[in-house]
Write a protein that holds these residues in place. Sequence first.
Motif, PDB file in Angstrom:
ATOM      1  N   ASP A 120      -0.685  -5.820  11.455  1.00 23.25           N
ATOM      2  CA  ASP A 120      -0.649  -4.653  10.569  1.00 23.25           C
ATOM      3  C   ASP A 120      -1.187  -5.029   9.191  1.00 23.25           C
ATOM      4  N   GLU A 121      -1.412  -4.009   8.359  1.00 26.10           N
ATOM      5  CA  GLU A 121      -1.921  -4.242   6.998  1.00 26.10           C
ATOM      6  C   GLU A 121      -1.012  -5.150   6.172  1.00 26.10           C
ATOM      7  N   THR A 122       0.292  -4.936   6.345  1.00 25.69           N
ATOM      8  CA  THR A 122       1.259  -5.668   5.515  1.00 25.69           C
ATOM      9  C   THR A 122       2.444  -6.147   6.352  1.00 25.69           C
ATOM     10  N   ILE A 123       3.183  -7.091   5.792  1.00 31.28           N
ATOM     11  CA  ILE A 123       4.466  -7.506   6.353  1.00 31.28           C
ATOM     12  C   ILE A 123       5.560  -7.012   5.402  1.00 31.28           C
ATOM     13  N   PRO A 124       6.434  -6.120   5.882  1.00 35.81           N
ATOM     14  CA  PRO A 124       7.538  -5.672   5.019  1.00 35.81           C
ATOM     15  C   PRO A 124       8.569  -6.791   4.835  1.00 35.81           C
ATOM     16  N   TRP A 125       9.228  -6.794   3.670  1.00 28.94           N
ATOM     17  CA  TRP A 125      10.230  -7.824   3.403  1.00 28.94           C
ATOM     18  C   TRP A 125      11.253  -7.913   4.521  1.00 28.94           C
ATOM     19  N   GLU A 126      11.730  -6.761   4.980  1.00 26.31           N
ATOM     20  CA  GLU A 126      12.793  -6.742   5.981  1.00 26.31           C
ATOM     21  C   GLU A 126      12.360  -7.465   7.265  1.00 26.31           C
ATOM     22  N   ARG A 162      13.243 -14.439  -1.766  1.00 31.04           N
ATOM     23  CA  ARG A 162      13.251 -13.038  -2.198  1.00 31.04           C
ATOM     24  C   ARG A 162      12.577 -12.912  -3.559  1.00 31.04           C
ATOM     25  N   ARG A 163      12.920 -13.823  -4.451  1.00 30.74           N
ATOM     26  CA  ARG A 163      12.352 -13.793  -5.804  1.00 30.74           C
ATOM     27  C   ARG A 163      10.843 -14.075  -5.753  1.00 30.74           C
ATOM     28  N   ALA A 168       4.985 -12.229  -5.661  1.00 32.34           N
ATOM     29  CA  ALA A 168       3.717 -12.179  -4.933  1.00 32.34           C
ATOM     30  C   ALA A 168       3.287 -10.744  -4.637  1.00 32.34           C
ATOM     31  N   ASP A 169       4.245  -9.827  -4.702  1.00 36.44           N
ATOM     32  CA  ASP A 169       3.993  -8.442  -4.296  1.00 36.44           C
ATOM     33  C   ASP A 169       3.326  -7.659  -5.426  1.00 36.44           C
ATOM     34  N   ALA A 170       2.025  -7.847  -5.566  1.00 32.76           N
ATOM     35  CA  ALA A 170       1.305  -7.317  -6.729  1.00 32.76           C
ATOM     36  C   ALA A 170       1.404  -5.791  -6.836  1.00 32.76           C
ATOM     37  N   ASP A 171       1.320  -5.080  -5.706  1.00 23.16           N
ATOM     38  CA  ASP A 171       1.356  -3.612  -5.787  1.00 23.16           C
ATOM     39  C   ASP A 171       2.770  -3.054  -5.619  1.00 23.16           C
ATOM     40  N   GLU A 172       3.749  -3.929  -5.621  1.00 20.02           N
ATOM     41  CA  GLU A 172       5.173  -3.558  -5.642  1.00 20.02           C
ATOM     42  C   GLU A 172       5.591  -2.541  -4.583  1.00 20.02           C
ATOM     43  N   ASN A 173       5.126  -2.732  -3.355  1.00 19.47           N
ATOM     44  CA  ASN A 173       5.613  -1.850  -2.287  1.00 19.47           C
ATOM     45  C   ASN A 173       6.580  -2.586  -1.352  1.00 19.47           C
ATOM     46  N   ASP A 174       7.019  -3.777  -1.786  1.00 15.87           N
ATOM     47  CA  ASP A 174       7.965  -4.602  -1.038  1.00 15.87           C
ATOM     48  C   ASP A 174       7.436  -5.035   0.332  1.00 15.87           C
ATOM     49  N   ALA A 175       6.133  -4.990   0.477  1.00 13.85           N
ATOM     50  CA  ALA A 175       5.480  -5.504   1.686  1.00 13.85           C
ATOM     51  C   ALA A 175       4.263  -6.298   1.208  1.00 13.85           C
ATOM     52  N   LEU A 176       3.950  -7.371   1.901  1.00 11.39           N
ATOM     53  CA  LEU A 176       2.839  -8.208   1.437  1.00 11.39           C
ATOM     54  C   LEU A 176       1.619  -8.041   2.333  1.00 11.39           C
ATOM     55  N   ASN A 177       0.484  -7.739   1.712  1.00 17.24           N
ATOM     56  CA  ASN A 177      -0.768  -7.806   2.464  1.00 17.24           C
ATOM     57  C   ASN A 177      -1.193  -9.268   2.560  1.00 17.24           C
ATOM     58  N   ARG A 178      -2.320  -9.517   3.182  1.00 11.36           N
ATOM     59  CA  ARG A 178      -2.645 -10.911   3.453  1.00 11.36           C
ATOM     60  C   ARG A 178      -2.847 -11.726   2.160  1.00 11.36           C
TER      61      ARG A 178
END
Length: 321
Positions: A120-126, A162-163, A168-178
């Motif tokens: 997927d585009e991103t990996i959500p924190w959860e 978590r911190r 690392a989450d530049a666009d602050e959607n709590d999911a990380l793109n590559r």
Amino acid sequence: MITTVLIALVVTTALAGVPNQEETKRIIDHLSDVEHFKNEHHNKQYDHDAFLGEDQAKAFDQLPPEESKRRLGIIVDKIDGDSDGYVTLVELKDWIRYTQKRYIDEDVDRHWRQHNPSNDETIPWETYRKNVYGFMDGMDEKELQSDSNEAYTYSNLLKRDRRRWHHADADENDALNRTEFAAFLHPEENPLMRDIVVLETLEDIDTDKDGKVSLEEYIGDVYKPDSDDEEEPDWVKQEREQFTGYRDTNKDGYMDEHEVKAWIAPPEFDHAEAEARHLVFEADSDADEKLTKQEILDKYDLFVGSQATDFGQALARHDEF
Ligand SMILES: [Ca+2]
Ligand SMILES: [Ca+2]
Ligand SMILES: [Ca+2]
Ligand SMILES: [Ca+2]
């Protein structure tokens, strides 16, 4: 001419409190720890994962020394870009950059696939949290808080992850793109992650958790006497002088976050160059500022053990030998 420049450089460097060879090594080790910390803790979590098992099996240590030397010799030919029989500082630095980048790309790919098999585009924190720390769900608070057990260690790692994730989450959607995920896994390579690297380093050294590094903590990070009456080696005395003379710039007896940053992540610090300089300095037995294959093979332990260069891993790759 070059010698004059170098001498001038060495003198200036000493005056400015810029890291000497030992210090450089220490900084590199710390930066590598930031990275290796993640891998260790993943290894533990994925203990039974066949993939990592396989990876471990490829470990360079398991090669007989003669075979490692043979492989190192082949690599030396590759590093010597202009094939003049000498490895210069620039050739070594370029090669270190190249292997670092390759290693990081592969490592990020591997973890990306592991946490995101459907790509997927991103990996959500959860999702990440469940994968790595899911086993802690259902543990009771008391167990997680008690000082000595593994659960406590993991709950601290979770907080740290978590911190770091937030940073690392530049666009602050709590999911990380590559790209964000690469910054999360390898903060030491990303200038935007510098503050978190500094903070994690400070926390590692700050054993009494008062948020600053005392002289004793600074020394304790690299030196533990075998007995109480052991006489302190000279290099430890020099470390003390480094701390008092250069690291603690406002002379309050501690290194705060700003001072740790100036030490471990000065803006001009170039990881690859520092490591290349360190290797040339250690292996250049006739001091002509370039390395022959023989000089490198003579110091083969140094080269294969070099964390930042990832020589060990390069030697263990199957596809190149
Ligand atoms: Ca050359
Ligand atoms: Ca994001
Ligand atoms: Ca402290
Ligand atoms: Ca200070």
